[in-house]
Design a protein around this motif. Structure first.
Motif, PDB file in Angstrom:
ATOM      1  N   VAL A  75      65.216   4.214 126.021  1.00 41.82           N
ATOM      2  CA  VAL A  75      65.260   5.809 125.965  1.00 41.82           C
ATOM      3  C   VAL A  75      64.835   6.012 124.564  1.00 41.82           C
ATOM      4  N   LYS A  76      64.113   6.989 124.258  1.00 42.48           N
ATOM      5  CA  LYS A  76      63.945   7.539 122.975  1.00 42.48           C
ATOM      6  C   LYS A  76      65.106   7.973 122.119  1.00 42.48           C
ATOM      7  N   ILE A  77      65.457   7.569 121.125  1.00 44.59           N
ATOM      8  CA  ILE A  77      66.387   8.019 120.069  1.00 44.59           C
ATOM      9  C   ILE A  77      65.869   8.410 118.866  1.00 44.59           C
ATOM     10  N   GLY A  78      65.425   9.349 118.678  1.00 41.93           N
ATOM     11  CA  GLY A  78      64.734  10.022 117.454  1.00 41.93           C
ATOM     12  C   GLY A  78      63.309   9.171 117.409  1.00 41.93           C
ATOM     13  N   GLU A  79      63.232   8.477 116.443  1.00 38.86           N
ATOM     14  CA  GLU A  79      62.117   7.582 116.345  1.00 38.86           C
ATOM     15  C   GLU A  79      62.276   5.979 116.963  1.00 38.86           C
ATOM     16  N   THR A  80      63.407   5.783 117.329  1.00 40.43           N
ATOM     17  CA  THR A  80      63.707   4.532 117.892  1.00 40.43           C
ATOM     18  C   THR A  80      63.647   4.291 119.334  1.00 40.43           C
ATOM     19  N   VAL A  81      63.484   3.294 120.075  1.00 41.01           N
ATOM     20  CA  VAL A  81      63.811   3.034 121.372  1.00 41.01           C
ATOM     21  C   VAL A  81      64.826   2.238 121.629  1.00 41.01           C
ATOM     22  N   LYS A  82      65.794   2.618 122.251  1.00 43.31           N
ATOM     23  CA  LYS A  82      67.190   1.994 122.696  1.00 43.31           C
ATOM     24  C   LYS A  82      67.228   1.536 124.091  1.00 43.31           C
ATOM     25  N   PHE A  83      67.847   0.561 124.543  1.00 39.55           N
ATOM     26  CA  PHE A  83      68.328   0.232 125.713  1.00 39.55           C
ATOM     27  C   PHE A  83      69.667   0.936 126.128  1.00 39.55           C
ATOM     28  N   ALA A  84      70.020   1.817 127.072  1.00 44.27           N
ATOM     29  CA  ALA A  84      71.024   2.504 127.409  1.00 44.27           C
ATOM     30  C   ALA A  84      72.010   1.533 127.592  1.00 44.27           C
ATOM     31  N   CYS A  85      71.777   0.702 128.283  1.00 43.12           N
ATOM     32  CA  CYS A  85      72.753  -0.247 128.952  1.00 43.12           C
ATOM     33  C   CYS A  85      73.577  -1.204 127.800  1.00 43.12           C
ATOM     34  N   VAL A  86      72.873  -1.451 126.617  1.00 40.11           N
ATOM     35  CA  VAL A  86      73.753  -2.330 125.888  1.00 40.11           C
ATOM     36  C   VAL A  86      73.704  -1.640 124.548  1.00 40.11           C
ATOM     37  N   ASP A  87      73.027  -0.734 124.063  1.00 41.16           N
ATOM     38  CA  ASP A  87      72.716  -0.061 123.019  1.00 41.16           C
ATOM     39  C   ASP A  87      73.614   1.315 123.102  1.00 41.16           C
ATOM     40  N   GLY A  88      73.889   1.648 124.390  1.00 46.08           N
ATOM     41  CA  GLY A  88      74.544   3.152 124.699  1.00 46.08           C
ATOM     42  C   GLY A  88      75.701   2.760 125.516  1.00 46.08           C
ATOM     43  N   PRO A  89      75.957   3.628 126.507  1.00 43.76           N
ATOM     44  CA  PRO A  89      75.069   4.678 127.003  1.00 43.76           C
ATOM     45  C   PRO A  89      75.303   5.991 126.226  1.00 43.76           C
ATOM     46  N   ASP A  90      76.306   6.084 125.321  1.00 41.77           N
ATOM     47  CA  ASP A  90      76.495   7.219 124.346  1.00 41.77           C
ATOM     48  C   ASP A  90      75.639   7.311 123.193  1.00 41.77           C
ATOM     49  N   PHE A  91      74.767   8.743 123.178  1.00 39.12           N
ATOM     50  CA  PHE A  91      73.801   8.703 122.037  1.00 39.12           C
ATOM     51  C   PHE A  91      73.977   9.913 121.402  1.00 39.12           C
ATOM     52  N   ASP A  92      73.493  10.156 120.384  1.00 36.98           N
ATOM     53  CA  ASP A  92      73.513  11.396 119.558  1.00 36.98           C
ATOM     54  C   ASP A  92      72.658  12.274 120.412  1.00 36.98           C
ATOM     55  N   GLY A  93      73.248  13.323 120.885  1.00 31.93           N
ATOM     56  CA  GLY A  93      72.327  14.338 121.742  1.00 31.93           C
ATOM     57  C   GLY A  93      71.143  14.893 120.849  1.00 31.93           C
ATOM     58  N   HIS A  94      71.497  15.423 119.670  1.00 32.46           N
ATOM     59  CA  HIS A  94      70.582  16.044 118.944  1.00 32.46           C
ATOM     60  C   HIS A  94      69.215  14.981 118.539  1.00 32.46           C
ATOM     61  N   LEU A  95      69.365  13.841 118.989  1.00 27.95           N
ATOM     62  CA  LEU A  95      68.229  12.829 118.865  1.00 27.95           C
ATOM     63  C   LEU A  95      67.621  12.417 120.015  1.00 27.95           C
ATOM     64  N   VAL A  96      68.310  12.595 121.121  1.00 29.66           N
ATOM     65  CA  VAL A  96      67.851  11.985 122.190  1.00 29.66           C
ATOM     66  C   VAL A  96      66.435  12.876 122.687  1.00 29.66           C
ATOM     67  N   ASP A  97      65.562  12.204 123.164  1.00 25.01           N
ATOM     68  CA  ASP A  97      64.239  12.663 123.754  1.00 25.01           C
ATOM     69  C   ASP A  97      64.471  12.933 125.380  1.00 25.01           C
ATOM     70  N   PHE A  98      64.937  14.210 125.637  1.00 21.66           N
ATOM     71  CA  PHE A  98      65.358  14.391 126.932  1.00 21.66           C
ATOM     72  C   PHE A  98      64.102  14.458 128.179  1.00 21.66           C
ATOM     73  N   ASP A  99      63.086  15.157 127.624  1.00 22.58           N
ATOM     74  CA  ASP A  99      61.815  15.097 128.418  1.00 22.58           C
ATOM     75  C   ASP A  99      61.376  13.651 128.719  1.00 22.58           C
ATOM     76  N   ASP A 100      61.646  12.580 127.825  1.00 24.04           N
ATOM     77  CA  ASP A 100      61.090  11.330 128.149  1.00 24.04           C
ATOM     78  C   ASP A 100      62.065  10.837 128.935  1.00 24.04           C
ATOM     79  N   LEU A 101      63.278  11.005 129.033  1.00 24.40           N
ATOM     80  CA  LEU A 101      64.238  10.640 129.953  1.00 24.40           C
ATOM     81  C   LEU A 101      64.095  11.020 131.338  1.00 24.40           C
ATOM     82  N   THR A 102      63.728  12.589 131.196  1.00 26.37           N
ATOM     83  CA  THR A 102      63.570  13.034 132.737  1.00 26.37           C
ATOM     84  C   THR A 102      62.375  12.447 133.348  1.00 26.37           C
ATOM     85  N   ALA A 103      61.236  12.272 132.606  1.00 25.85           N
ATOM     86  CA  ALA A 103      60.202  11.773 133.320  1.00 25.85           C
ATOM     87  C   ALA A 103      60.266  10.260 133.783  1.00 25.85           C
ATOM     88  N   ARG A 104      61.186   9.417 132.791  1.00 25.31           N
ATOM     89  CA  ARG A 104      61.437   8.260 133.292  1.00 25.31           C
ATOM     90  C   ARG A 104      62.447   7.783 134.392  1.00 25.31           C
TER      91      ARG A 104
END
Lengths: 307, 501
Positions: free
Chosen positions: A235-264
């Motif tokens: 997932v795209k979190i701000g400028e970085t790419v994270k793996f939701a399974c081990v880097d998340g699943p919680d992320f700062d909502g103000h940084l999440v690229d939701f359009d990218d998430l929806t598309a994926r």
């Protein structure tokens, strides 16, 4: 003693909240002992099944069980709806997975759950309450008939705002309306936690952005192993790419690229459609007309109350 | 031994191995190499000079007595050959297939100095497969020593360590996060290179040593490494979790649909059996024009799997030239035979999507080789103005992995700068009694290197546990002149309680 339970994950209770939403309580004492708010499990219903990630909706350390609340939206979840009865077992359950939610010392927090996110927000609300915070729950449903766990939430929330699309229970409107009311009444909210479909979480993040309230969202992208090995959940979190399974699943909502998430999330739509169609067909062949019709009617249904 | 063999008297040609026809096999998941028949193995075994120097043994990461097992084949004493192999290598069927022999034993073979080297890998596979077919297994009587050993990760490193500790008399439990044991052998290496039936047979042998496999267990999250020692009663723990965190390049367009890691592609196709969708539920949107970035073994696997899933065109993009490709020579050769298009000296700079956010093309740039870099390979540099596009609907990254963060997040294990677990020379970690080996220590390597690390850690663990006692019940009635039995060299016999039935 103290051995991991690695086969035979027995379903000890089941409850149907609506024709699409159902609850499974699964015996797994070690998992119940280890689980913390915000974590998820990966489940395989049978040997030929797929691995699906599901956020833990509740866990009972004394009873040695954990609870999943599932919406029947695809082939696997519909098949589970049909096959998972009390006394049957799941083929595989692994977890708890992901980094637990950070329940820091906060005085006042809002816990928002919409659609498939209502049940998973419960452990967070409870954990915040136990940490001594003033907890405001905001839950979104399509209508009164779909409301569940109101008592459970009332028991751990200092305030509970129900939102329904048609106003048949609580406030008329989306969860963002509930958030607006909460912020209006409590200018000292320190953190908001939201779980639900991406579009809902995006709405929550936008609702808090002007107020600079810290907003955490729980992401549930497509996963296979859930251990960081496949990278399908990036997932795209701000400028970085994270793996939701081990880097998340919680992320700062103000940084999440939701359009990218929806598309994926739509990556495997055609295959998913094909599987669903085949599943209906097989139901029909088995002569289970009623189920097939029920399944067919789900296809055009909106996936959740807030989408 | 009869008359001494010389380079002139041995069969001059390396015995070819039968393979499925490239045009046929490119569309099925059956094994590519069919392995030696008995008579072929006998001819090839004759090619070993039984030289005194034995460079091949030193070339082998686990030090298999290679001339010894080949001699047994030549003597038609196949079970003897199997005994010698399993003294040091637990999984001959696996290693015979997937080891990069050309860089190891075969690369230094004396015969190879003037002719093609002895086909050691094929002979090893021949013996391993015969053992599976005949149901041979060297199961020693093991006197329990009361120690409990926990192994994290049921891949090659964990399997090798588990076997050694079980043979020493420990009660061994192997945990794995996936629903089947085998690790990369199962999820990564495709059936046409290493059939799952072979892995299952090898795992069954481990079960017969008394090793218990507990799947569906994510160590770190279900319980921690520390808890294994402090609460769960394990006297020693080995961590062999693999690297498992695929790299991407950070170029624009990587989050487009149709872009995935080789690990995801291979896991879906192999472990989850997406190739049999919809009989199996896991989907894999097959690409028509697949482009794979990288030229290691994983890249070759990803390309050849894509072909078998029905891709019309599969292209490899690699920034260096064929000489520098890290894949085994045989794998590149097989891929070329099957019609993979190779774009050497090419580097992707951008992935271009269509309106539905699916990838439709890859913009690339040509490279040329400049001065050697720190790895000793010539550094690729961009050729200005050489941009071009490759039409593609699926892009697979096979450019390596990073350290998996789970154990670092959940334990006090000391990690190095790159996130891999720090160990000393005996593979002991910063936590007493906890050892680690394989990709999670060294970064991505090979199956045999991981197995070597698992065995090395087992030696350290045995020393740590003080597995040395005067009550040894070992009976040295072995026909092996070296005294080696069940992988335990003679000087270590007083570390283990083993009794031959």
């Amino acid at each position: 003693m103290n051995q991991a339970q690695t086969s035979s994950f027995e379903i000890v209770a089941r409850e149907d909240f609506s024709d699409v939403t159902y609850l499974l309580e699964v015996r797994h004492p070690m998992l119940a002992k280890a689980a913390k708010a915000g974590q998820f499990v990966i489940v395989m219903e049978h040997e030929q099944g797929e691995r699906i990630p599901l956020t833990i909706a509740d866990f009972d350390r004394e009873k040695g069980t954990f609870t999943l609340v599932i919406q029947a939206v695809g082939k696997t979840t519909r098949e589970m709806q049909q096959n998972c009865r009390v006394g049957t077992s799941l083929y595989a359950v692994v977890g708890p997975m992901g980094i637990p939610s950070v329940i820091a010392h906060k005085k006042k927090v809002v816990c928002v759950g919409g659609g498939l996110g209502v049940a998973p927000i419960f452990p967070q609300a409870r954990a915040w309450k136990e940490s001594g915070a003033y907890v405001i729950g905001v839950l979104g449903f399509r209508n009164r008939g779909l409301v569940f766990w109101e008592d459970k939430f009332r028991a751990c929330c200092d305030e509970l705002i129900l939102c329904t699309d048609d106003g048949s229970a609580g406030v008329k409107g989306l969860v963002t309306e509930g958030i607006r009311l909460a912020i209006e009444k409590h200018p000292d909210i320190e953190e908001l936690v939201a779980i639900g479909p991406p579009v809902m979480m995006k709405g929550c993040a936008e609702a808090t952005r002007p107020h600079k309230i810290k907003t955490m969202v729980s992401l549930n992208p497509v996963m296979v192993d859930g251990t960081g090995m496949c990278g399908g959940c990036r997932v795209k979190i701000g400028e970085t790419v994270k793996f939701a399974c081990v880097d998340g699943p919680d992320f700062d909502g103000h940084l999440v690229d939701f359009d990218d998430l929806t598309a994926r999330l739509s990556r495997y739509k055609p295959a998913e459609k094909e599987a669903s169609a085949r599943y209906e067909e097989s139901c029909r062949i088995r002569g289970d007309e009623a189920l097939a019709q029920a399944s067919a009617s789900l296809v055009d249904d909106r996936p959740s109350a807030d989408a | 031994m009869a008359k001494k063999k010389t380079i002139r008297t041995i069969p001059q040609e390396r015995t070819p191995v039968r393979e499925q026809d490239p045009t046929v096999r490119a569309r099925n998941f059956d094994e590519v190499s069919l392995g030696y028949r008995l008579e072929e193995a006998l001819v090839e075994a004759e090619r070993c000079l039984q030289c005194a120097d034995e460079p091949c043994v030193r070339g082998c990461p686990v030090g298999i007595d290679i001339p010894g097992f080949i001699q047994k084949i030549a003597e038609k004493h196949y079970h003897g050959a199997y005994d010698i192999l399993t003294d040091t290598n637990l999984l001959p069927s696996v290693c015979g297939r997937v080891c990069p022999q050309e860089n190891q034993c075969e690369g230094v073979c004396t015969v190879g100095e003037s002719l093609e080297p002895v086909a050691i890998g094929r002979l090893e596979r021949f013996v391993g497969d015969m053992a599976i077919k005949e149901g041979w297994a060297n199961i020693p009587y093991i006197e329990p020593n009361g120690y409990r050993v926990g192994i994290v990760g049921a891949g090659p490193a964990g399997m090798a360590c588990a076997a050694d500790m079980a043979k020493a008399g420990c009660e061994v439990v192997v945990y794995d996060a996936l629903h089947e044991p085998g690790g990369v052998l199962k999820y990564g290496i495709p059936d046409f290179r290493l059939p799952n039936t072979v892995i299952d047979a090898e795992i069954e042998k481990l079960r017969r040593l008394g090793i218990r496999f507990e799947c569906n267990t994510l160590v770190g999250r279900l319980f921690t490494i520390e808890q294994m020692i402090t609460e769960m009663g394990f006297h020693a723990v080995f961590i062999g979790t693999g690297a498992g965190y695929p790299s991407f390049m950070g170029i624009p367009g990587e989050s487009l649909n149709g872009v995935l890691s080789a690990n995801e592609l291979l896991t879906r196709a192999n472990l989850m059996r997406a190739r049999d969708f919809p009989k199996y539920d896991t989907p894999l949107q097959p690409g028509k024009r697949v482009t794979v970035i990288g030229a290691g073994n994983t890249a070759m696997d990803a390309m050849r799997v894509s072909l078998r899933l029905g891709a019309e065109k599969v292209t490899c993009v690699y920034r260096r030239s064929k000489t520098e490709a890290p894949a085994r020579v045989e794998e590149v050769h097989h891929a070329e035979q099957e019609g993979i298009a190779f774009n050497w000296l090419t580097s992707p700079i951008e992935l271009i999507g269509d309106a539905s956010k699916a990838v439709r093309a890859m913009r690339c740039v040509r490279m040329e080789l400049g001065e050697p870099d720190e790895s000793g390979r010539r550094r690729p540099v961009t050729v200005p103005g050489s941009e071009f596009e490759i039409e593609t609907d699926m892009v697979v990254f096979a450019i390596g992995t990073n350290a998996n963060p789970i154990l670092g997040q959940t334990s006090k294990l000391r990690l190095n700068k790159r996130g891999y677990i720090e160990t000393d020379d005996s593979l002991a970690t910063s936590i007493a009694g906890v050892y680690a080996g394989g990709d999670i220590v060294t970064g991505a390597a090979t199956v045999i290197q991981a197995m070597g690390a698992g065995r090395k850690a087992a030696r350290g663990m045995k020393a740590y546990l003080g597995l040395r006692d005067t009550d040894c019940v070992y009976q040295p009635d072995t026909d092996d002149p070296s005294g080696m039995r069940f992988g335990i060299p003679v000087e270590e016999h007083n570390f283990a309680r083993i009794r031959l039935r």
